[in-house]
Design an enzyme around this catalytic site. Sequence first.
Site, PDB file in Angstrom:
ATOM      1  N   GLU A   1      63.283  48.000 -23.128  1.00  0.00           N
ATOM      2  CA  GLU A   1      63.834  46.650 -23.305  1.00  0.00           C
ATOM      3  C   GLU A   1      65.039  46.684 -24.247  1.00  0.00           C
ATOM      4  O   GLU A   1      64.980  47.302 -25.307  1.00  0.00           O
ATOM      5  CB  GLU A   1      62.730  45.747 -23.870  1.00  0.00           C
ATOM      6  CG  GLU A   1      63.200  44.339 -24.162  1.00  0.00           C
ATOM      7  CD  GLU A   1      62.051  43.428 -24.589  1.00  0.00           C
ATOM      8  OE1 GLU A   1      60.944  43.498 -24.007  1.00  0.00           O
ATOM      9  OE2 GLU A   1      62.278  42.640 -25.521  1.00  0.00           O
TER      10      GLU A   1
ATOM     11  N   THR B   1      67.009  41.060 -22.634  1.00  0.00           N
ATOM     12  CA  THR B   1      66.454  39.791 -23.114  1.00  0.00           C
ATOM     13  C   THR B   1      67.438  38.643 -22.873  1.00  0.00           C
ATOM     14  O   THR B   1      68.631  38.852 -22.580  1.00  0.00           O
ATOM     15  CB  THR B   1      66.111  39.855 -24.616  1.00  0.00           C
ATOM     16  OG1 THR B   1      67.309  40.111 -25.339  1.00  0.00           O
ATOM     17  CG2 THR B   1      65.090  40.935 -24.904  1.00  0.00           C
TER      18      THR B   1
ATOM     19  N   ASP C   1      61.218  29.820 -26.655  1.00  0.00           N
ATOM     20  CA  ASP C   1      60.864  29.061 -27.861  1.00  0.00           C
ATOM     21  C   ASP C   1      61.859  27.932 -28.076  1.00  0.00           C
ATOM     22  O   ASP C   1      63.038  28.077 -27.763  1.00  0.00           O
ATOM     23  CB  ASP C   1      60.881  29.989 -29.082  1.00  0.00           C
ATOM     24  CG  ASP C   1      59.704  30.940 -29.045  1.00  0.00           C
ATOM     25  OD1 ASP C   1      58.573  30.461 -28.883  1.00  0.00           O
ATOM     26  OD2 ASP C   1      59.924  32.165 -29.147  1.00  0.00           O
TER      27      ASP C   1
ATOM     28  N   LYS D   1      49.355  31.497 -15.135  1.00  0.00           N
ATOM     29  CA  LYS D   1      50.722  31.932 -14.810  1.00  0.00           C
ATOM     30  C   LYS D   1      50.715  33.192 -13.934  1.00  0.00           C
ATOM     31  O   LYS D   1      51.593  33.372 -13.107  1.00  0.00           O
ATOM     32  CB  LYS D   1      51.607  32.059 -16.051  1.00  0.00           C
ATOM     33  CG  LYS D   1      51.343  33.151 -17.027  1.00  0.00           C
ATOM     34  CD  LYS D   1      52.384  33.089 -18.153  1.00  0.00           C
ATOM     35  CE  LYS D   1      51.946  33.897 -19.348  1.00  0.00           C
ATOM     36  NZ  LYS D   1      52.892  33.802 -20.464  1.00  0.00           N
TER      37      LYS D   1
END
Length: 290
Positions: A17, A48, A109, A167
């Site tokens: 990542e 990201t 967020d 989910k």
Amino acid sequence: MNVSDKFKERGQGISLEFFPPKSPEGKGAFMKVVNELKAFDPLYVSVTYGAGGTTRERTLNTLKWIKEETDLTVMSHLTCIGATKMSMRVLLKEYQDNGIDNILALRGDPPMNRPDFDPTQGEFKYAWNLVDFVKKYDYFSIAVAVYPEGHAQSPSIKKDMEYTKQKIDAGADFGITQMFFDNRYYYDFLDRAAKLGITIPILPGIMPIVDCKKIVQLAAFCNASVPKKVLDRMEPVMDMPEEMRKLGVEYAVKQCEDLIKNGVNYLHFYTMNRTDSVSEILKALRIERR
Ligand code: FAD
């Protein structure tokens, strides 16, 4: 290539990542990191996405650089709170036009500077809404985030698992965990998931500790705990950055060895755009280089 096909093709492997560089000038240094870590033959690499879409262009451009300059499989992180369905359609079309066919579907967020922001008031409320939306394209492999210690805003572990199942059932192909530093949390999560009939791969997210103070802060925000035994070992080297990083590598190697010994086939690494720690860990684990 869809990551789900990669899983079928390869029974084990790693993923990496990255976050997008702050400006186009950062491209050279960023691609150097990617090209160095590419040697470990990751199943895919992910980039990201800033909260509230703040890195929309940067994330897309970074994914394009990787695709243009390497043969790596890429995955975009994508957050949905604050986004409209129309803006999401435009972005997903761009991903399709650029052959980006893997999405980590996230709620995201609320912005730090908006304490009044209510994530449930928009067109997308939770990650499962985005999974459901992306699934309809029948083009993307879809990953979701899962939380071995529960998500910070979950009322209980039981509820957290119910929402996780919701989910996944909306169409997720695999999960990636929040960082954790005690493997028992991961194994317990897998047990709870199995009891709910969750069968998709759940990749453990490994965060090599480089700066212990920063990790403790980040872990608190992410509802991940740093065990006392780790803090005790780090304590004497708090002002010795390289010693601290080496200890972080040593700890992550032990963590990964235990996971592999317990039958875990895929490992996801939070690289923080650095080569040193992750390559030292992968070399110690004898992960094949190409
Ligand atoms: P959700 O699954 O929607 O869960 C959010 C909260 O809502 C949880 O408390 C959950 O219990 C609750 N909930 C879920 N469904 C329901 C429901 N039906 N009813 C009531 N409550 C519900 N953030 C970024 O901004 N950019 C990134 O690139 C990024 N990458 C990440 C990568 C990984 C591997 C992980 C683990 C996290 C990442 N995050 C990223 C952080 C993530 O956006 C936050 O953790 C966020 O707070 C929750 O996102 P989610 O997709 O897990 O949300």
